[in-house]
Design an enzyme around this catalytic site. Structure first.
Site, PDB file in Angstrom:
ATOM      1  N   ASP A  26       0.846  -1.196   0.000  1.00  0.00           N
ATOM      2  CA  ASP A  26       0.000   0.000   0.000  1.00  0.00           C
ATOM      3  C   ASP A  26       0.882   1.247   0.000  1.00  0.00           C
ATOM      4  O   ASP A  26       2.023   1.214   0.468  1.00  0.00           O
ATOM      5  CB  ASP A  26      -0.869   0.064   1.260  1.00  0.00           C
ATOM      6  CG  ASP A  26      -1.744  -1.162   1.418  1.00  0.00           C
ATOM      7  OD1 ASP A  26      -2.075  -1.795   0.404  1.00  0.00           O
ATOM      8  OD2 ASP A  26      -2.089  -1.465   2.577  1.00  0.00           O
TER       9      ASP A  26
HETATM   10  N1  URA Z   1      -1.042  -6.042   3.814  1.00  0.00           N
HETATM   11  C1  URA Z   1      -1.552  -4.802   3.856  1.00  0.00           C
HETATM   12  O1  URA Z   1      -2.593  -4.570   4.463  1.00  0.00           O
HETATM   13  N2  URA Z   1      -0.900  -3.808   3.225  1.00  0.00           N
HETATM   14  C2  URA Z   1       0.266  -4.002   2.568  1.00  0.00           C
HETATM   15  O2  URA Z   1       0.819  -3.062   2.005  1.00  0.00           O
HETATM   16  C3  URA Z   1       0.788  -5.305   2.544  1.00  0.00           C
HETATM   17  C4  URA Z   1       0.122  -6.310   3.170  1.00  0.00           C
END
Ligand code: URA
Length: 232
Positions: free
Chosen positions: A106
């Site tokens: 993310d």
């Molecule tokens: N899980 C998440 O919630 N976000 C990420 O960036 C990676 C794994």
């Protein structure tokens, strides 16, 4: 890698277009064994040539580890800028195939991200059958609810909108508000959704490791080459 026409090589590895290749060769920018290669239609092995005095970058497959900083999107869409690809050499975006990330983090997650141009390698690393373990450092604002580690390791946690429960995952609680989570799959926003489903929202998320690979001293925004054998 089979021999390639020089103009094809220069364009495939992102140096210039096939049309521009004639000027590059004419100007003596491409050499083999100390000799300038002057004809753009000449066939050569990419690992044998020097371009402007340097070997062809990643002549077989590109695989690098990037320390993704917070705020960068794992996307090729300029509307989502800043992008992780802005942190890599601009020439790489002109390679065919262009490099892409193996899975995504993310925008507000930092940490270890692999970048490659190797589709089969990406498939192997992300397929549920071969999925390598990923280690996340998680920070939460509220205390961890009792039984959270058992819930995550049970293999029965069903996230909203998913047809299958999460695979068993190990949770090591390291302090009142921090933990390490070890996952072998990668559902959308999985870590944040797992914690939120138990009333414990994540406030910071950082991926520390993918398989045996760790960031070591690599600063945020920097990258380094890795070999597939290092994935463990
Ligand atoms: N899980 C998440 O919630 N976000 C990420 O960036 C990676 C794994």
């Amino acid at each position: 890698m089979p021999d390639l026409r020089l103009d094809q090589l220069l364009s495939q590895f992102g140096y210039c277009s096939r049309r521009e290749a004639a000027a590059w060769t004419k100007n003596g920018r491409v050499c083999r064994g100390g000799q300038a290669l002057l004809r753009p239609d000449q066939r050569v092995a990419p690992e044998e040539v020097l371009i402007d005095g340097a070997p062809v970058e990643f002549p077989h497959r590109l695989l690098v580890l990037l320390h993704k900083p917070l705020g960068f999107a794992c996307s090729h869409d300029p509307a989502e800028s800043p992008l992780i690809y802005d942190l890599l050499p601009t020439r790489w975006a002109r390679r065919h195939p262009a490099p892409f990330s193996i899975g995504r983090l993310d925008r507000d997650t930092s940490g270890l991200l692999l970048i490659t141009d190797d589709g089969p390698l990406c498939h192997r690393l992300t397929s549920p059958r071969h999925e390598v373990e990923k280690t996340y450092h998680v920070t939460v604002a509220t205390p961890f609810p009792p039984g959270l580690a058992d819930c995550f390791s049970s293999g029965t946690l069903l996230l909203r909108g998913e047809a299958k429960p999460c695979l068993p995952a190990r949770l090591d609680i390291t302090s009142a508000h921090t933990a390490r989570l070890f996952l072998r799959e990668g559902k959308y926003h999985q870590v944040r959704r797992m914690f939120a489903s138990q009333g414990c929202p994540v406030t910071a998320l950082h991926r520390q490791a993918v398989g045996a690979l760790t960031l070591d001293d690599l600063p945020p925004g920097a990258w380094r080459e890795v070999s597939p054998d290092q994935l463990g």
